[in-house]
Design a protein around this motif. Structure first.
Motif, PDB file in Angstrom:
ATOM      1  N   ALA A 164       0.758  -1.246   0.010  1.00  0.00           N
ATOM      2  CA  ALA A 164       0.098   0.145  -0.049  1.00  0.00           C
ATOM      3  C   ALA A 164       0.972   1.450  -0.019  1.00  0.00           C
ATOM      4  CB  ALA A 164      -0.868  -0.151   1.251  1.00  0.00           C
ATOM      5  N   ALA A 165       1.863   1.345   0.872  1.00  0.00           N
ATOM      6  CA  ALA A 165       2.889   2.439   0.820  1.00  0.00           C
ATOM      7  C   ALA A 165       3.815   2.505  -0.418  1.00  0.00           C
ATOM      8  CB  ALA A 165       3.807   2.103   1.716  1.00  0.00           C
ATOM      9  N   SER A 169      -3.230   0.234  -4.563  1.00  0.00           N
ATOM     10  CA  SER A 169      -4.281   0.560  -4.004  1.00  0.00           C
ATOM     11  C   SER A 169      -5.262  -0.582  -3.917  1.00  0.00           C
ATOM     12  CB  SER A 169      -5.331   1.817  -4.794  1.00  0.00           C
ATOM     13  OG  SER A 169      -5.238   1.473  -6.210  1.00  0.00           O
ATOM     14  N   GLY A 202      -4.241   3.291   3.054  1.00  0.00           N
ATOM     15  CA  GLY A 202      -3.827   3.134   1.578  1.00  0.00           C
ATOM     16  C   GLY A 202      -4.269   1.863   0.838  1.00  0.00           C
TER      17      GLY A 202
END
Length: 397
Positions: A164-165, A169, A202
């Motif tokens: 996610a970072a 998505s 995220g």
């Protein structure tokens, strides 16, 4: 520094394994290229005879264009699949968990390692489980991937956070048999592993790659419905709509049980796998399969012609003529197309969030294909205005 390429054949688990190798080589400072290079990794498939043939072809092509070729994945663990290969080909018949380390160790790291490599895909496939301890009569997966085993929940959550970072998505939890996931020491089963990653910063969308109907529990459905980011899409393998064929396959459910499990899921997009031409399947059995596909509310069917696999119970059986398999496969695909278009048409006038994963197209929250203009990687609000042969026609909302 070595130049390398990685290719996978087969399922989402194969893709996740290939991505692990790719990421490890990038972290070690090597450069990814298209076409020729120093090193090629070919993550193979053996679910059918055709899959093995395609895997062998991919390895042969790679051997001509690369200095070294590493053959990994399911077909690498299938005895005799890669006899008489070129001298620059190394077949790694090992568990999937060892492959990235083995390839990276053989290639060697360079001094300039990279700590935060981002893979460019819009969605990330995070493997939570591997192997299978069941014994379906036609399936070679337990032989080439071993018994079921789960990753620790902490490792899964850490990978989800990292993906996610890096800008992924959508997170897809994948494995050979997801319902077998357990981390008993930490108190995790699959429903909890849906709720917690689904709430991480995220993560805009969380999806399961597939789930066996036996594992489609009330707790699991509740977790999907209560997790805001969870996709209301379930891929639930059927394999056959005839009870006698299911018994011969050693599947652990009846058609009535399958349909009953899916009946309360009208708000989900439901897809499945079906094998056509299993030994003993006659025309009446195939017609029952068509009926169950309709009755279960499926919108897309992935069709596989039966292929005898070495080491399985039905390895010596292949009673349905190839022409019949081809004809039945075509009829089932035609039904699948009809059911897909029917669902797409029902969405005209509605809005959805579309993850654009290639120019001009992407997938909605329920994993239906939408054709809409947007930036690749964008999660785009879209309104359905029509239907084409490829999906829902849409405009930005």
């Amino acid at each position: 520094m070595a130049t390398f390429s990685v290719r996978f054949l087969g399922c989402k688990v194969s893709y996740a394994d290939a991505q692990s190798v790719r990421e490890r080589l990038l972290v070690d400072g090597h450069a990814e290229v298209t076409g020729g290079g120093d090193v090629a990794v070919v993550n193979t498939c053996c679910v059918t005879h055709e899959a093995v043939s395609k895997s062998r072809q991919a390895v042969s092509r790679a051997a001509r264009n690369h200095g070294r070729v590493y053959v990994t994945g399911c077909a690498a663990n299938l005895g005799g699949a890669f006899e008489n290969v070129a001298s620059n080909v190394r077949v790694l018949a090992r568990p999937s968990e060892e492959i990235a380390e083995t390839v990276a160790g053989d290639v060697g790291a360079i001094g300039c390692v990279q700590a935060g490599v981002r893979l460019e895909r819009t969605r990330a496939f995070v493997k939570i489980q591997d192997g299978c301890s069941f014994s379906c009569a036609f399936c070679v997966i337990p032989l080439v991937r071993g018994a079921t085993r789960s990753r620790r929940a902490a490792a899964v959550l850490a990978e989800v956070e990292r993906r996610a970072a890096h800008g992924h998505s959508e997170i897809v939890l994948t494995g050979v048999n997801l319902g077998c996931f357990r981390d008993r020491e930490a108190g995790y089963s699959l429903p909890r592993l849906i709720r917690e990653p689904g709430s991480l910063p995220g993560v805009a969308r969380l999806r399961l790659s597939s789930i066996e109907v036996n594992h489609l529990t009330d707790d699991l459905v509740e977790a999907l419905r209560e997790t805001e980011t969870a996709s209301l899409h379930l891929h639930v393998p059927l394999q056959s709509g005839d009870d006698a064929v299911l018994r011969a396959m050693r599947r652990r459910y009846t058609t009535l049980q399958y349909v009953a499990k899916l009946a309360p899921l009208a708000d989900f997009n439901l897809t499945a796998d079906v094998v056509v031409g299993f030994p003993g399947e006659d025309e009446e059995a195939f017609e029952r399969t068509l009926d169950v596909v309709r009755e279960a509310g499926l919108t897309r069917v992935h069709v596989f012609p039966y292929s005898p696999r070495p080491g399985t119970v039905t390895a010596a059986e292949d009673t349905v003529p190839a022409a019949a398999k081809k004809e039945r496969g075509a009829r089932l695909r035609a039904l699948s197309d009809e059911l897909s278009r029917r669902r797409w048409a029902s969405r005209v006038g509605s809005t959805d969030r579309v993850l654009v994963d290639r120019p001009g197209r992407g997938y909605g929250d329920d994993y239906t294909p939408w054709l809409v203009d947007g930036e690749v990687g964008q999660l785009l609000p879209a309104r359905a205005v029509g239907v084409s042969e490829e999906g829902i026609l849409a405009v930005a909302a």
